[in-house]
Enzyme design. Structure first.
Site, PDB file in Angstrom:
ATOM      1  N   ASP A 256     -53.578   6.433 131.185  1.00 40.29           N
ATOM      2  CA  ASP A 256     -53.444   6.874 132.578  1.00 40.29           C
ATOM      3  C   ASP A 256     -54.628   7.735 132.997  1.00 40.29           C
ATOM      4  OD1 ASP A 256     -52.795   9.228 131.110  1.00 40.29           O
ATOM      5  OD2 ASP A 256     -51.544   9.938 132.767  1.00 40.29           O
ATOM      6  N   GLU A 259     -55.433  10.667 131.018  1.00 44.55           N
ATOM      7  CA  GLU A 259     -55.880  10.313 129.665  1.00 44.55           C
ATOM      8  C   GLU A 259     -54.937  10.850 128.589  1.00 44.55           C
ATOM      9  OE1 GLU A 259     -60.626  10.198 130.520  1.00 44.55           O
ATOM     10  OE2 GLU A 259     -59.769  12.188 130.236  1.00 44.55           O
TER      11      GLU A 259
END
Length: 548
Positions: A256, A259
């Site tokens: 995402d 991270e």
């Protein structure tokens, strides 16, 4: 009559307007021709939006024009508005300057975009593909709207450097290919441990370059470096579009935007969808019809799979589905990146856009979740430019966040860019509902408006404002009041950002949850871009609400 017809077309977003009934009532041949030129015939069969339906209740063509060109009632700006306006404008100048300075900074390759100037504790002296795309999309927007030739030249220099650097990244071998998220400032891929692949980056980069390519096309310039219509391709946008079209559903191992979590993420899917839809439009314009069909088909598949993100039990949009790894304590699946997805990827088609019921309900949940987490949210007013004004709840990333700007030992803090994002969200609601010409009160809309009163003591004089099933049309007192109250709320978020921004305009990634002092990465490029974007939409919203 032709002049009046031109007024209608100037006033409306005619590309999405249904004017068949208006055409039937138009007797002059030259007026019919004018409408037919301005209104593509294919749009005649679209459903008439509410403000046009209101117009069609008028009897004559002159009355129809009057219905749409009436200025309406202007709301009265609060007493502190001038002080906030002054801060917003001053900060906008600082933010633009510092954002541009982080593109091709000293010590880096031309076109590299530093996430922040911090090089130790924390070290953000890297080029993240997503962050760079968001930044240059903002610069591209400035270019497309400026009338200042000197500023335009500066923007083009930055965009051209970003072009060269981006192509270098695309052609540099790395473990994750175009899914590589993080690069050194000389263009070499980061090889340390990191959450990769991140597939939102190529999509965001494509969106940023599509905006620039449209600018160049309008100037009659060659854009083959961006889109060449060939396979294999050596053009930047087509390279990214082919990657997005071919990998969006490759697996659920994608990281995402924070991270931290692996799976399928709403933000990633939304920006991939936008890139493919806009890429299809560009491909079609340039005659690459088979590619346009392919991109549209893939965008359709993405759209068809997006309902999985809505949780009807929790009444908000989940940020991740098909989770396959990452943090084990992010249990709520409630995240401000969903709000950012609407801002960065919304296409005015009602698909998880700012006015959609799902997004409104999610915004309400975010405010409710973040308020009790941060001590600074106990402060409800602040002095900005020596004038006291109300401030909003400060927003973070997600409720369980433990990243404090330096490490993940906690506690998590509110962020400048997410709070600016909520300000922009309110301004965009004003733009959207004004354009639609009506506000239909669903339970989601009612809940959102009620929170303005419950959380921020913003009153509605009409006790039926929250009545589900009611529709308020442009020009009505309640419609005007709703937009005015959205402006007040948006400005409370803007004032919150002002309260925690350094006196010289310097922005950080985060604010300490107890003291409100800037924390984490200093001169975060995304914080500056979030402010300039919010400020730009604020200008539009002000012109709608205050007629100024």
């Amino acid at each position: 009559m032709t002049v009046e017809a031109a007024k209608v077309i100037e006033r409306l977003d005619y590309e999405t307007f249904y004017l068949y009934d208006l055409l039937n009532d138009t007797e002059a041949v030259d007026d019919k021709e004018l409408y037919e030129i301005a209104i593509p015939a294919a749009t005649y069969d679209q459903e008439a939006p509410a403000n046009l339906r209101t117009m069609l209740e008028c009897e004559t063509i002159d009355e129809k024009v009057a219905c749409l060109t009436a200025p309406g009632n202007a709301a009265t700006a609060p007493s502190y508005a001038d002080a906030l306006n002054s801060w917003v404008d001053a900060e906008n100048s600082v933010a633009q300057t510092r954002l541009l300075a982080n593109i091709s900074p000293a010590g880096a390759s031309a076109g590299a975009v530093a996430a922040a100037t911090s090089q130790t504790n924390p070290d953000y002296w890297y080029n993240w593909v997503r962050d760079a795309g968001i930044t240059l999309h903002e610069v591209s927007t400035w270019l497309n709207t400026t009338t200042d030739n000197s500023a335009a030249d500066t923007y083009k220099i930055k965009l051209q450097a970003y072009t060269t650097f981006s192509r270098k990244l695309q052609t540099t071998s790395s473990t994750y290919g175009l899914g590589t998220a993080k690069y050194m400032m000389n263009g070499e891929p980061y090889t340390g441990a990191w959450c990769m692949p991140q597939r939102d980056g190529p999509a965001m980069r494509a969106v940023s370059f599509i905006g620039y390519a449209r600018y160049l096309l309008a100037k009659g310039e060659d854009i083959s470096v961006y889109y060449d219509g060939k396979l294999p391709t050596s053009s930047i946008v087509k390279t990214d579009l082919e990657y997005v079209a071919g990998t969006w559903d490759a697996d659920s191992n994608n990281c995402d935007i924070w991270e931290e979590v692996r799976g399928d993420h709403l933000y990633t899917r939304m920006i991939q969808r936008r890139a493919l839809i806009e890429g299809a439009q560009l491909a079609s314009q340039l005659g690459d019809l088979s590619a346009a069909d392919w991109y549209n088909i893939q965008a359709g598949y993405i759209s068809g799979n997006m309902s999985a993100f809505w949780d009807s039990d929790l009444n908000y949009i989940q940020t991740t589905v098909k989770r396959s790894g990452g943090l084990d304590y992010k249990t709520s699946n409630l995240d401000a990146q969903v709000l950012l997805a609407a801002l960065h990827s919304g296409l005015d088609d009602g698909f998880y856009t700012v006015e959609s019921d799902q997004m409104l309900l999610t915004a309400v949940k975010l405010v409710s979740a973040f308020k009790p987490l941060y001590k600074i949210n106990n402060v409800s007013s602040a002095s900005i430019n020596s004038v006291t004004m109300p401030v909003s709840v400060a927003l973070g990333r997600y409720p369980e966040d433990k990243y404090n700007g330096y490490n993940s030992d906690g506690p998590g803090n509110p962020w400048s860019l997410t709070t600016s994002g909520m300000a922009e969200y309110h301004y965009r609601l004003i733009e959207t509902w004004s354009k639609q010409g009506a506000i239909a009160i669903t339970s989601a809309v009612a809940g959102f408006l009620k929170q303005l009163t419950d959380e921020y003591s913003i009153p509605f004089t009409n006790t039926n404002t929250y009545a589900v099933g009611t529709t308020y049309t442009s020009g009505s007192a309640v419609f005007t009041e709703i937009l005015s109250n959205l402006m007040i709320a948006g400005d409370m978020y803007m004032a919150r950002v002002a309260f925690h921004t350094d006196s010289d305009g310097q922005m950080y990634e985060e604010w300490n949850l107890a003291t409100g002092i800037g924390q984490g990465a200093v001169n975060l490029t995304w914080s500056y871009g979030a402010h300039t974007s919010a400020a730009r939409h604020r200008d539009v919203a002000r012109s709608i609400v205050y007629k100024s």
